[in-house]
Design an enzyme around this catalytic site. Structure first.
Site, short mmCIF file in Angstrom:
data_model
loop_
_atom_site.label_atom_id
_atom_site.label_comp_id
_atom_site.label_asym_id
_atom_site.label_seq_id
_atom_site.Cartn_x
_atom_site.Cartn_y
_atom_site.Cartn_z
N ASN A 123 -19.75 73.82 -123.58
CA ASN A 123 -20.07 75.24 -123.57
C ASN A 123 -21.03 75.46 -122.40
O ASN A 123 -22.21 75.13 -122.47
CB ASN A 123 -20.73 75.61 -124.91
CG ASN A 123 -21.11 77.07 -124.98
OD1 ASN A 123 -20.90 77.83 -124.03
ND2 ASN A 123 -21.67 77.48 -126.10
N LYS A 171 -24.06 72.93 -123.10
CA LYS A 171 -24.13 72.16 -124.34
C LYS A 171 -22.84 71.39 -124.46
O LYS A 171 -21.79 71.87 -124.02
CB LYS A 171 -24.25 73.11 -125.54
CG LYS A 171 -25.55 73.85 -125.61
CD LYS A 171 -25.60 74.64 -126.91
CE LYS A 171 -26.59 75.77 -126.84
NZ LYS A 171 -26.25 76.92 -127.61
N ARG A 213 -15.44 76.15 -124.02
CA ARG A 213 -15.66 77.48 -124.59
C ARG A 213 -15.68 78.48 -123.43
O ARG A 213 -16.41 78.30 -122.46
CB ARG A 213 -16.99 77.50 -125.32
CG ARG A 213 -17.28 78.83 -125.98
CD ARG A 213 -18.51 79.47 -125.41
NE ARG A 213 -18.79 80.72 -126.08
CZ ARG A 213 -19.98 81.30 -126.10
NH1 ARG A 213 -21.00 80.75 -125.49
NH2 ARG A 213 -20.15 82.45 -126.69
N HIS A 218 -17.83 86.25 -130.67
CA HIS A 218 -18.10 85.28 -131.75
C HIS A 218 -16.82 84.93 -132.50
O HIS A 218 -16.85 84.57 -133.69
CB HIS A 218 -19.08 85.85 -132.81
CG HIS A 218 -20.45 86.16 -132.31
ND1 HIS A 218 -21.11 87.33 -132.64
CD2 HIS A 218 -21.29 85.47 -131.52
CE1 HIS A 218 -22.30 87.34 -132.08
NE2 HIS A 218 -22.43 86.21 -131.38
N GLY A 249 -26.95 86.04 -135.89
CA GLY A 249 -27.80 85.13 -135.12
C GLY A 249 -28.64 85.99 -134.20
O GLY A 249 -28.92 87.15 -134.50
N ARG A 309 -30.73 93.37 -128.51
CA ARG A 309 -29.71 94.39 -128.19
C ARG A 309 -29.75 95.50 -129.24
O ARG A 309 -29.98 95.24 -130.41
CB ARG A 309 -28.31 93.78 -128.17
CG ARG A 309 -28.13 92.74 -127.09
CD ARG A 309 -26.69 92.23 -127.08
NE ARG A 309 -26.63 90.94 -126.47
CZ ARG A 309 -25.92 89.91 -126.91
NH1 ARG A 309 -25.18 90.04 -128.01
NH2 ARG A 309 -25.92 88.76 -126.29
N ARG A 317 -37.88 85.18 -137.74
CA ARG A 317 -38.96 84.56 -138.50
C ARG A 317 -40.29 85.23 -138.16
O ARG A 317 -41.10 85.52 -139.04
CB ARG A 317 -39.03 83.06 -138.22
CG ARG A 317 -37.90 82.30 -138.88
CD ARG A 317 -37.73 80.95 -138.31
NE ARG A 317 -37.15 81.03 -136.96
CZ ARG A 317 -36.52 80.02 -136.37
NH1 ARG A 317 -36.44 78.86 -136.96
NH2 ARG A 317 -36.00 80.16 -135.17
N GLY A 350 -27.85 81.69 -137.47
CA GLY A 350 -29.27 81.44 -137.80
C GLY A 350 -29.80 82.26 -138.97
O GLY A 350 -30.26 81.71 -139.97
N GLY A 409 -28.05 84.50 -140.90
CA GLY A 409 -27.11 84.55 -142.02
C GLY A 409 -27.19 83.30 -142.89
O GLY A 409 -27.11 83.37 -144.12
N GLU A 417 -19.27 76.52 -134.27
CA GLU A 417 -18.62 77.08 -133.07
C GLU A 417 -18.25 75.96 -132.12
O GLU A 417 -17.87 76.14 -131.05
CB GLU A 417 -19.55 78.07 -132.39
CG GLU A 417 -19.73 79.34 -133.17
CD GLU A 417 -20.71 80.28 -132.50
OE1 GLU A 417 -20.27 81.19 -131.81
OE2 GLU A 417 -21.93 80.09 -132.67
P1 AMP Z 1 -28.66 81.68 -133.73
O1 AMP Z 1 -28.42 82.63 -132.60
O2 AMP Z 1 -27.48 81.52 -134.64
O3 AMP Z 1 -29.27 80.37 -133.30
O4 AMP Z 1 -29.77 82.38 -134.66
C1 AMP Z 1 -31.08 82.58 -134.21
C2 AMP Z 1 -31.79 83.53 -135.15
O5 AMP Z 1 -31.78 83.00 -136.49
C3 AMP Z 1 -33.24 83.70 -134.75
O6 AMP Z 1 -33.57 85.06 -134.62
C4 AMP Z 1 -34.02 83.11 -135.91
O7 AMP Z 1 -35.15 83.83 -136.18
C5 AMP Z 1 -33.05 83.23 -137.07
N1 AMP Z 1 -33.43 82.23 -138.07
C6 AMP Z 1 -33.33 80.89 -137.96
N2 AMP Z 1 -33.87 80.30 -139.05
C7 AMP Z 1 -34.33 81.29 -139.86
C8 AMP Z 1 -35.00 81.36 -141.13
N3 AMP Z 1 -35.32 80.25 -141.78
N4 AMP Z 1 -35.31 82.57 -141.63
C9 AMP Z 1 -35.00 83.70 -140.97
N5 AMP Z 1 -34.36 83.70 -139.77
C10 AMP Z 1 -34.04 82.53 -139.23
#
Ligand code: AMP
Length: 384
Positions: free
Chosen positions: A7, A14, A91, A180, A210, A241, A285, A331, A333, A384
């Site tokens: 990717n 990655k 990807r 996605h 995410g 966004r 978070r 993340g 979800g 993914e």
């Molecule tokens: P991703 O783009 O799939 O890596 O997701 C990243 C997002 O997931 C970030 O905004 C993180 O804050 C959120 N995230 C990851 N772990 C947690 C958690 N334990 N609680 C709430 N949000 C999280």
């Protein structure tokens, strides 16, 4: 057969190597700062400590050369020689209307992807650089392109057309594409498997939440609608966004703030979302922590976020005439216990009943709805 999956971003890439017979992950890694000072490869053979190597890499070909060296390294490698790598998967973000599934990369495919650069100027050039580098270094290894847009190509015209002059669609390809796709495809199929049904028997709403976020209405195994649009800025509120807004706001704010179009593009892509609303962070978070400490803007940002997801769930239930399952992935979800609860709250009349106890879970594929819930709710880690 061992397959290398790549990717490629503009200055990072990655990768993973999988043993396809068993779908076992053998190693994974990340190359950062390609073409800039401080290039580094972080390689991890599964079961061993990370191997970090700082070394100059002037371009993607250099970077992929280092990845290939790592793959055959006597200590950290996963193959004795490059001949063991039977195929490479790339990807690629945008394949326009050209491809509805993954394809073997040929000169014609590369030409088609180059024609999509206009549609994904930040992503497709880097993806193409990765393909070119691999073709130069492994000329006899078959390569496959996997496209973020492909799974969404089944959308009917009523889902993908914008009510703009029709010629913008025919002349310039202005339509909803969706992104996605590999994630929505994987989690919808996994949900069917978990529910013991065929994808063709189910109506599923997949929520990829995410840093970028999108929903898809997957009816009988095919995408019927999705929330991202011509670009990934549409639909849900995201980290930075804005998602859906009244398009007239762009001209209004541009005039008030003396911004040109590039300036407004930056506002909607990089300065909005929960970051723009809360002023705290794009990371959920941080925003959740701030809200818990009484920061009202952070609290309202999370409310706006959940409200938007809810309204799409309602819309997609109407579009599909019901829904059997809602999947949460990516993340937030997979890990956002509070956010999943906020999204599902008040949807009981639609047959969506979250079980608080089962919802207390992170990063695991399971069912978190009550037994009485007509709509099953499943967090599923994406792949993914
Ligand atoms: P991703 O783009 O799939 O890596 O997701 C990243 C997002 O997931 C970030 O905004 C993180 O804050 C959120 N995230 C990851 N772990 C947690 C958690 N334990 N609680 C709430 N949000 C999280």
């Amino acid at each position: 057969m061992k397959v290398l999956v790549i990717n490629c971003g503009s200055s990072s890439l990655k990768y993973q190597v999988l043993e396809m017979e068993t779908e076992e992950l053998l190693c994974k890694g990340l190359v950062e700062r390609i073409g800039i000072e401080g290039s580094v490869i972080k390689h991890e053979k599964i079961g061993m400590d990370k191997w970090v190597l700082e070394t100059p890499m002037k371009d993607h070909k250099d970077a992929i050369g280092h990845v290939l060296n790592a793959l055959v390294d006597p200590e950290h490698g996963v193959a004795k020689s490059m001949e063991e790598i039977g195929a490479v998967g790339h990807r690629v973000v945008h394949a326009g209307e050209k491809y509805a599934s993954s394809v073997l990369i040929t000169d014609d495919v590369i030409k088609a992807l180059e024609e999509c650069i206009d549609l994904a100027p930040l992503h497709n050039p880097a993806n193409l650089q990765g393909i070119a580098a691999c073709r130069a270094l492994m000329p006899n290894t078959p390569m496959v392109g996997v496209f973020d847009t492909a799974f969404h190509q089944t959308m009917p015209a009523e889902s993908y057309l914008y009510a703009l002059p029709y010629e913008y669609y025919t002349k310039y390809g202005v339509r909803r594409y969706g992104f996605h796709g590999t994630s929505h495809r994987y989690v919808s199929m996994r949900a069917a498997e978990m529910l013991g049904k065929k994808p063709e028997e189910l109506k599923i709403i997949t929520c990829h939440l995410g840093n970028g976020a999108s929903l898809a209405a997957v009816k009988n195994g095919k995408v019927f609608d999705t929330s991202m649009g011509f670009t990934p800025v549409a639909g849900l509120v995201m980290g930075t966004r804005c998602g859906d807004i009244d398009p007239a706001i762009l001209g209004f704010i541009a005039a008030k703030e003396g911004k040109d179009f590039a300036g407004m593009d930056k506002v909607i892509n990089k300065e909005s979302g929960v970051y723009g609303l809360s002023g705290v962070s794009s990371d959920f978070r941080d925003v959740e922590n701030a809200a818990n400490e009484g920061n009202e803007k952070a609290e309202v940002a999370l409310k706006v976020y959940a409200h938007r997801v809810k309204s799409y769930i309602g819309a997609y239930m109407a579009e599909m005439n019901g829904c059997d399952a809602i999947v949460f992935t990516a993340g937030l979800g997979e890990n956002g216990i509070t956010m999943r609860k906020a999204i599902c709250e008040g949807l009981e009349n639609l047959g969506i009943e979250l079980c608080d106890e089962r919802n207390n879970v992170r990063g695991k594929d399971t069912v978190i709805s009550k037994d009485s819930s007509k709509v099953k709710i499943l967090p599923i880690p994406t792949n993914e």
